[in-house]
Design a protein around this motif. Structure first.
Motif, PDB file in Angstrom:
ATOM      1  N   CYS A 166      62.112 103.757  78.640  1.00 54.72           N
ATOM      2  CA  CYS A 166      61.190 104.521  77.799  1.00 54.72           C
ATOM      3  C   CYS A 166      61.965 105.414  76.838  1.00 54.72           C
ATOM      4  CB  CYS A 166      60.253 105.361  78.664  1.00 54.72           C
ATOM      5  SG  CYS A 166      59.222 104.386  79.773  1.00 54.72           S
ATOM      6  N   ILE A 167      63.014 106.056  77.347  1.00 53.42           N
ATOM      7  CA  ILE A 167      63.849 106.918  76.498  1.00 53.42           C
ATOM      8  C   ILE A 167      64.534 106.085  75.414  1.00 53.42           C
ATOM      9  CG2 ILE A 167      65.873 108.431  76.474  1.00 53.42           C
ATOM     10  CD1 ILE A 167      65.126 109.290  79.323  1.00 53.42           C
ATOM     11  N   ILE A 168      65.082 104.946  75.817  1.00 59.63           N
ATOM     12  CA  ILE A 168      65.766 104.067  74.857  1.00 59.63           C
ATOM     13  C   ILE A 168      64.788 103.608  73.775  1.00 59.63           C
ATOM     14  CG2 ILE A 168      66.831 101.778  74.589  1.00 59.63           C
ATOM     15  CD1 ILE A 168      68.079 102.255  77.408  1.00 59.63           C
ATOM     16  N   MET A 169      63.594 103.193  74.199  1.00 59.43           N
ATOM     17  CA  MET A 169      62.563 102.715  73.282  1.00 59.43           C
ATOM     18  C   MET A 169      62.228 103.791  72.240  1.00 59.43           C
ATOM     19  SD  MET A 169      58.895 101.225  74.606  1.00 59.43           S
ATOM     20  CE  MET A 169      59.603 100.102  75.814  1.00 59.43           C
ATOM     21  N   TYR A 170      62.059 105.013  72.716  1.00 52.25           N
ATOM     22  CA  TYR A 170      61.721 106.144  71.837  1.00 52.25           C
ATOM     23  C   TYR A 170      62.866 106.419  70.862  1.00 52.25           C
ATOM     24  CZ  TYR A 170      60.135 110.826  70.453  1.00 52.25           C
ATOM     25  OH  TYR A 170      59.726 111.924  69.728  1.00 52.25           O
ATOM     26  N   ASN A 171      64.082 106.578  71.395  1.00 50.60           N
ATOM     27  CA  ASN A 171      65.236 106.926  70.558  1.00 50.60           C
ATOM     28  C   ASN A 171      65.557 105.840  69.530  1.00 50.60           C
ATOM     29  OD1 ASN A 171      65.584 109.422  71.729  1.00 50.60           O
ATOM     30  ND2 ASN A 171      67.186 108.757  73.131  1.00 50.60           N
ATOM     31  N   GLU A 172      65.399 104.581  69.923  1.00 53.10           N
ATOM     32  CA  GLU A 172      65.654 103.488  68.978  1.00 53.10           C
ATOM     33  C   GLU A 172      64.692 103.557  67.788  1.00 53.10           C
ATOM     34  OE1 GLU A 172      67.565  99.961  71.791  1.00 53.10           O
ATOM     35  OE2 GLU A 172      65.420  99.907  71.337  1.00 53.10           O
ATOM     36  N   LYS A 173      63.424 103.844  68.080  1.00 59.19           N
ATOM     37  CA  LYS A 173      62.425 103.940  66.996  1.00 59.19           C
ATOM     38  C   LYS A 173      62.716 105.137  66.097  1.00 59.19           C
ATOM     39  CE  LYS A 173      58.804 102.835  64.636  1.00 59.19           C
ATOM     40  NZ  LYS A 173      58.849 101.665  63.750  1.00 59.19           N
ATOM     41  N   ILE A 174      63.056 106.281  66.681  1.00 56.07           N
ATOM     42  CA  ILE A 174      63.383 107.467  65.881  1.00 56.07           C
ATOM     43  C   ILE A 174      64.620 107.189  65.019  1.00 56.07           C
ATOM     44  CG2 ILE A 174      64.161 109.877  65.976  1.00 56.07           C
ATOM     45  CD1 ILE A 174      61.165 109.536  66.586  1.00 56.07           C
ATOM     46  N   ALA A 175      65.625 106.532  65.594  1.00 57.36           N
ATOM     47  CA  ALA A 175      66.842 106.201  64.836  1.00 57.36           C
ATOM     48  C   ALA A 175      66.517 105.287  63.658  1.00 57.36           C
ATOM     49  CB  ALA A 175      67.863 105.548  65.760  1.00 57.36           C
ATOM     50  N   GLU A 176      65.631 104.332  63.882  1.00 54.46           N
ATOM     51  CA  GLU A 176      65.211 103.422  62.808  1.00 54.46           C
ATOM     52  C   GLU A 176      64.540 104.196  61.673  1.00 54.46           C
ATOM     53  OE1 GLU A 176      61.482 100.418  62.493  1.00 54.46           O
ATOM     54  OE2 GLU A 176      62.750 100.089  64.264  1.00 54.46           O
ATOM     55  N   LEU A 177      63.678 105.151  62.032  1.00 53.19           N
ATOM     56  CA  LEU A 177      62.986 105.969  61.027  1.00 53.19           C
ATOM     57  C   LEU A 177      63.969 106.904  60.312  1.00 53.19           C
ATOM     58  CD1 LEU A 177      59.831 106.733  63.201  1.00 53.19           C
ATOM     59  CD2 LEU A 177      59.877 105.320  61.119  1.00 53.19           C
ATOM     60  N   MET A 178      64.937 107.422  61.042  1.00 54.65           N
ATOM     61  CA  MET A 178      65.980 108.273  60.434  1.00 54.65           C
ATOM     62  C   MET A 178      66.801 107.453  59.438  1.00 54.65           C
ATOM     63  SD  MET A 178      66.272 111.546  61.686  1.00 54.65           S
ATOM     64  CE  MET A 178      67.996 111.997  61.828  1.00 54.65           C
ATOM     65  N   ASP A 179      67.141 106.226  59.815  1.00 50.98           N
ATOM     66  CA  ASP A 179      67.906 105.346  58.913  1.00 50.98           C
ATOM     67  C   ASP A 179      67.144 105.102  57.609  1.00 50.98           C
ATOM     68  OD1 ASP A 179      69.957 105.110  60.757  1.00 50.98           O
ATOM     69  OD2 ASP A 179      69.346 103.119  61.466  1.00 50.98           O
ATOM     70  N   GLU A 180      65.847 104.877  57.727  1.00 51.01           N
ATOM     71  CA  GLU A 180      65.015 104.629  56.545  1.00 51.01           C
ATOM     72  C   GLU A 180      64.989 105.837  55.607  1.00 51.01           C
ATOM     73  OE1 GLU A 180      61.073 103.447  57.786  1.00 51.01           O
ATOM     74  OE2 GLU A 180      61.832 101.686  58.875  1.00 51.01           O
ATOM     75  N   LYS A 181      64.956 107.025  56.195  1.00 50.04           N
ATOM     76  CA  LYS A 181      64.826 108.236  55.390  1.00 50.04           C
ATOM     77  C   LYS A 181      66.167 108.761  54.882  1.00 50.04           C
ATOM     78  CE  LYS A 181      62.625 112.762  55.300  1.00 50.04           C
ATOM     79  NZ  LYS A 181      61.733 113.702  56.005  1.00 50.04           N
ATOM     80  N   TYR A 182      67.215 108.699  55.734  1.00 48.90           N
ATOM     81  CA  TYR A 182      68.482 109.353  55.410  1.00 48.90           C
ATOM     82  C   TYR A 182      69.668 108.397  55.260  1.00 48.90           C
ATOM     83  CZ  TYR A 182      65.910 113.457  57.077  1.00 48.90           C
ATOM     84  OH  TYR A 182      64.978 114.446  57.253  1.00 48.90           O
TER      85      TYR A 182
END
Length: 197
Positions: A166-182
């Motif tokens: 669950c933690i991995i799933m969450y962090n992977e999605k946040i990292a993907e969104l961070m990559d898109e923005k920054y």
């Protein structure tokens, strides 16, 4: 002569008892408990046993494998998995053969934290989830600067996290969104103990 026959018969019986005892002790179920999400063995956070009174609980080894010994041949056993993060035990039926039966259990995480991550991102509540155990690592000044610059916080569950998947799933999605923005330069400045990066 009669005495020799009795000794011979006794030795034969003892040999048969020993052979039966040894073969009975070699009836085992072996395998791994594997995450459906990561496809990696789960090496901690579960107990496994056949549904037999007084049978010892088996724990996983460092490579994620388990072993259940001293079973009967050609018999169906209800195997109970008590997995950390799951409210109810997971149950499986496994039939033994005359030796070692191999059975891997594929466990699907009981969460959909990709959706939670997207919702947290959309409402400016996104975090990077950490598992610091009993002694969490505190933020450095650089970590505080990172949080302020990117509008994201580090959250440490301490010693009571949800399942790692669950933690991995969450962090992977946040990292993907961070990559898109920054872009990906933020990754060099992020904490190294973020699970799933």
């Amino acid at each position: 002569m009669k005495k020799k026959l009795n000794i011979s018969k006794l030795l034969t019986n003892l040999t048969l008892i020993l052979i039966c005892g040894m073969s009975y002790g070699q009836i085992e179920i072996r395998g791994k408990v594997i995450s459906e999400y990561t496809k990696e063995p789960i090496w901690t956070g579960y107990e496994i046993k056949p549904n037999i009174e007084k049978h010892p609980i088996s724990y996983s080894s460092e490579d994620g494998s388990y072993l259940i010994e001293y079973l009967e041949p050609n018999k169906e056993y209800e195997i109970i998995l008590l997995v950390y993060g799951y409210e109810k035990p997971l149950k499986y039926i496994v039939k033994t053969n005359n030796g070692i039966t191999y059975k891997d259990f594929l466990i699907e995480p009981n969460c959909n934290w990709k959706t939670k991550a997207q919702n947290d991102w959309d409402t400016s509540k996104a975090q990077f989830l950490l598992f610091g155990s009993i002694a969490p690592i505190m933020n450095t000044k650089a970590d505080d600067s990172f949080e302020k610059k990117y509008g994201i916080e580090y959250f440490d569950f301490g010693c009571q996290p949800p399942t790692f998947e669950c933690i991995i799933m969450y962090n992977e999605k946040i990292a993907e969104l961070m990559d898109e923005k920054y872009g990906k330069t933020w990754r060099d400045k992020a904490r190294k103990d973020i699970i799933g990066l």
